[in-house]
Design an enzyme around this catalytic site. Structure first.
Site, PDB file in Angstrom:
ATOM      1  N   TRP A 159       0.834  -1.216   0.000  1.00  0.00           N
ATOM      2  CA  TRP A 159       0.000   0.000   0.000  1.00  0.00           C
ATOM      3  C   TRP A 159       0.867   1.264   0.000  1.00  0.00           C
ATOM      4  O   TRP A 159       0.508   2.267  -0.613  1.00  0.00           O
ATOM      5  CB  TRP A 159      -0.989   0.005   1.174  1.00  0.00           C
ATOM      6  CG  TRP A 159      -0.380   0.178   2.543  1.00  0.00           C
ATOM      7  CD1 TRP A 159       0.094  -0.812   3.355  1.00  0.00           C
ATOM      8  CD2 TRP A 159      -0.168   1.405   3.261  1.00  0.00           C
ATOM      9  NE1 TRP A 159       0.575  -0.278   4.532  1.00  0.00           N
ATOM     10  CE2 TRP A 159       0.422   1.084   4.492  1.00  0.00           C
ATOM     11  CE3 TRP A 159      -0.429   2.739   2.982  1.00  0.00           C
ATOM     12  CZ2 TRP A 159       0.769   2.042   5.455  1.00  0.00           C
ATOM     13  CZ3 TRP A 159      -0.090   3.708   3.944  1.00  0.00           C
ATOM     14  CH2 TRP A 159       0.502   3.352   5.156  1.00  0.00           C
ATOM     15  N   HIS A 261       7.725   6.672   8.027  1.00  0.00           N
ATOM     16  CA  HIS A 261       6.623   7.615   7.818  1.00  0.00           C
ATOM     17  C   HIS A 261       6.388   8.402   9.098  1.00  0.00           C
ATOM     18  O   HIS A 261       6.763   7.965  10.187  1.00  0.00           O
ATOM     19  CB  HIS A 261       5.348   6.873   7.391  1.00  0.00           C
ATOM     20  CG  HIS A 261       4.940   5.797   8.342  1.00  0.00           C
ATOM     21  ND1 HIS A 261       5.439   4.521   8.280  1.00  0.00           N
ATOM     22  CD2 HIS A 261       4.111   5.817   9.401  1.00  0.00           C
ATOM     23  CE1 HIS A 261       4.923   3.801   9.257  1.00  0.00           C
ATOM     24  NE2 HIS A 261       4.116   4.566   9.962  1.00  0.00           N
TER      25      HIS A 261
HETATM   26  O1  G7M Z   1       1.775   2.449  13.329  1.00  0.00           O
HETATM   27  P1  G7M Z   1       2.309   3.063  12.101  1.00  0.00           P
HETATM   28  O2  G7M Z   1       3.240   4.192  12.420  1.00  0.00           O
HETATM   29  O3  G7M Z   1       2.946   2.052  11.171  1.00  0.00           O
HETATM   30  O4  G7M Z   1       1.055   3.707  11.360  1.00  0.00           O
HETATM   31  C1  G7M Z   1       0.753   3.543   9.999  1.00  0.00           C
HETATM   32  C2  G7M Z   1      -0.369   4.501   9.625  1.00  0.00           C
HETATM   33  O5  G7M Z   1      -0.694   4.288   8.267  1.00  0.00           O
HETATM   34  C3  G7M Z   1      -1.640   4.295  10.431  1.00  0.00           C
HETATM   35  O6  G7M Z   1      -2.031   5.522  11.026  1.00  0.00           O
HETATM   36  C4  G7M Z   1      -2.649   3.796   9.398  1.00  0.00           C
HETATM   37  O7  G7M Z   1      -3.967   4.240   9.644  1.00  0.00           O
HETATM   38  C5  G7M Z   1      -2.103   4.344   8.099  1.00  0.00           C
HETATM   39  N1  G7M Z   1      -2.466   3.505   6.948  1.00  0.00           N
HETATM   40  C6  G7M Z   1      -2.415   2.164   6.892  1.00  0.00           C
HETATM   41  N2  G7M Z   1      -2.802   1.768   5.646  1.00  0.00           N
HETATM   42  C7  G7M Z   1      -2.863   0.387   5.222  1.00  0.00           C
HETATM   43  C8  G7M Z   1      -3.095   2.871   4.909  1.00  0.00           C
HETATM   44  C9  G7M Z   1      -3.538   3.069   3.564  1.00  0.00           C
HETATM   45  O8  G7M Z   1      -3.729   2.150   2.769  1.00  0.00           O
HETATM   46  N3  G7M Z   1      -3.705   4.373   3.181  1.00  0.00           N
HETATM   47  C10 G7M Z   1      -3.500   5.431   4.041  1.00  0.00           C
HETATM   48  N4  G7M Z   1      -3.708   6.654   3.598  1.00  0.00           N
HETATM   49  N5  G7M Z   1      -3.081   5.259   5.312  1.00  0.00           N
HETATM   50  C11 G7M Z   1      -2.876   3.985   5.742  1.00  0.00           C
END
Ligand code: G7M
Length: 322
Positions: A159, A261
């Site tokens: 993603w 990120h």
């Molecule tokens: O915990 P971590 O720092 O890895 O957070 C990852 C963030 O990515 C979370 O706040 C999720 O809600 C966000 N996120 C996860 N996915 C799968 C997606 C996605 O497909 N699109 C978007 N825009 N955000 C995502």
């Protein structure tokens, strides 16, 4: 004349109701079509305080995760909320105190649903309610347990690549700095409904594909980190008129996805994951690295793990567990 006007008004109300009913019927059919094709396997988490329900389901034999959460009130719809279309059933009356079971107009009674399909065992574990434990990860523990675990496990970050390659969500991008080394893409986090500014939640995903987490950062990443902080805040100020002083900008350790990120949330948002044992403010990260380049390679970092997390199981099997 007055009778004519009344008739017209009634006609309009009837038409409006008819339209609403048609809209409702249409939505209901769509909803049934969407949720009717899955079988419920079980409840992963039912959290009354956060008003959310996470389900394990099956779609055509594949595992799926369904996340349902009641959406917050929208103060822009107050006149529709406090109106004759909201019906109240009294459940208690005592002196000046009354409580009611409230049935809101259809369009105000919204539940946000996120579907993950097909879901992996790691997704099921991520959303399952579990006991949590704190780990104090030293430099040595990172090298001997965490890093090898991250390298051997395969939790797809497709993603993320889809966003960076403009294959998904490209219409949602708020800002991009395309530099492959110091650049990033800023876009709404999946958790945000993109309407309510007090719930504002964006995520900046870096173009550099080599940074697993906070642990990899050193002084060579300062231009990238400063870029994200300043350009990210400026883009949010321009696009959403939310000032830098109303933002919380931070990084998770451990993150769920190991591609670097940064989270940008509104200060008023009670977002899960900004606890001291998970969130690291980007400003602090920049300062710490500026003072000592290998700060995050040397530092012990406390984070919490859940009992079914693969990493927790690795720690339990390791000599570091006590
Ligand atoms: O915990 P971590 O720092 O890895 O957070 C990852 C963030 O990515 C979370 O706040 C999720 O809600 C966000 N996120 C996860 N996915 C799968 C997606 C996605 O497909 N699109 C978007 N825009 N955000 C995502």
């Amino acid at each position: 004349m007055a009778a004519m006007d009344d008739e017209k008004a009634i006609d309009l109300v009837t038409k409006k109701r008819k339209l609403q009913n048609e809209e409702e019927a249409c939505h209901q059919i769509e909803t049934r079509a969407n949720l009717g094709n899955m079988d419920i396997v079980g409840v992963l988490n039912d959290n009354p305080r956060e008003k959310c329900l996470f389900l394990h389901t099956k779609i055509s034999g594949d595992d799926a995760v369904v996340l349902m959460e009641k959406t917050p009130f929208d103060t822009k719809t107050l006149t529709q909320l406090i109106s004759q279309d909201t019906s109240l059933k009294e459940t208690l009356k005592n002196d000046i105190y009354s409580t009611f079971e409230t049935h809101l107009p259809y369009h105000l009674n919204v539940v946000k649903t996120t579907l993950i399909h097909p879901a992996t065992a790691k997704h099921l574990s991520k959303y399952r309610q579990q006991k949590t434990f704190a780990i104090c990860e030293t430099e040595e523990m990172y090298k001997n347990v965490t890093k090898p675990f991250l390298q051997e496990q395969k939790f797809s970050i497709q993603w993320v690549y889809n966003i960076l390659d403009k294959k998904s969500e490209s219409d949602r991008i708020v800002f991009e700095d395309a530099c492959p080394k110091d650049g990033f893409v800023l876009l709404p986090d999946m958790k945000w409904n993109r309407k309510d500014l007090s719930q504002l939640y964006l995520v900046a995903i870096v173009h550099n594909r080599d940074i697993l987490s906070l642990r990899d950062l050193n002084h060579t990443h300062l231009p990238m980190l400063n870029n994200i902080l300043h350009k990210g805040m400026e883009a949010i100020r321009k696009q959403f008129t939310v000032m830098p002083s109303k933002l919380r900008v931070y990084v998770h350790y451990q993150p769920s996805y190991h591609h670097f990120h940064v989270h940008f949330t509104h200060l008023d948002l009670d977002a899960p994951g900004f606890e001291a044992d998970r969130a690291h403010l980007l400003q602090d990260i920049i300062d710490n690295i500026t003072i000592k380049s290998d700060y995050y390679q040397k530092k012990s970092i406390v984070f919490k793990l859940r009992e079914c997390d693969g990493l927790y199981i690795k720690y339990k099997e390791s000599r570091y567990f006590n």
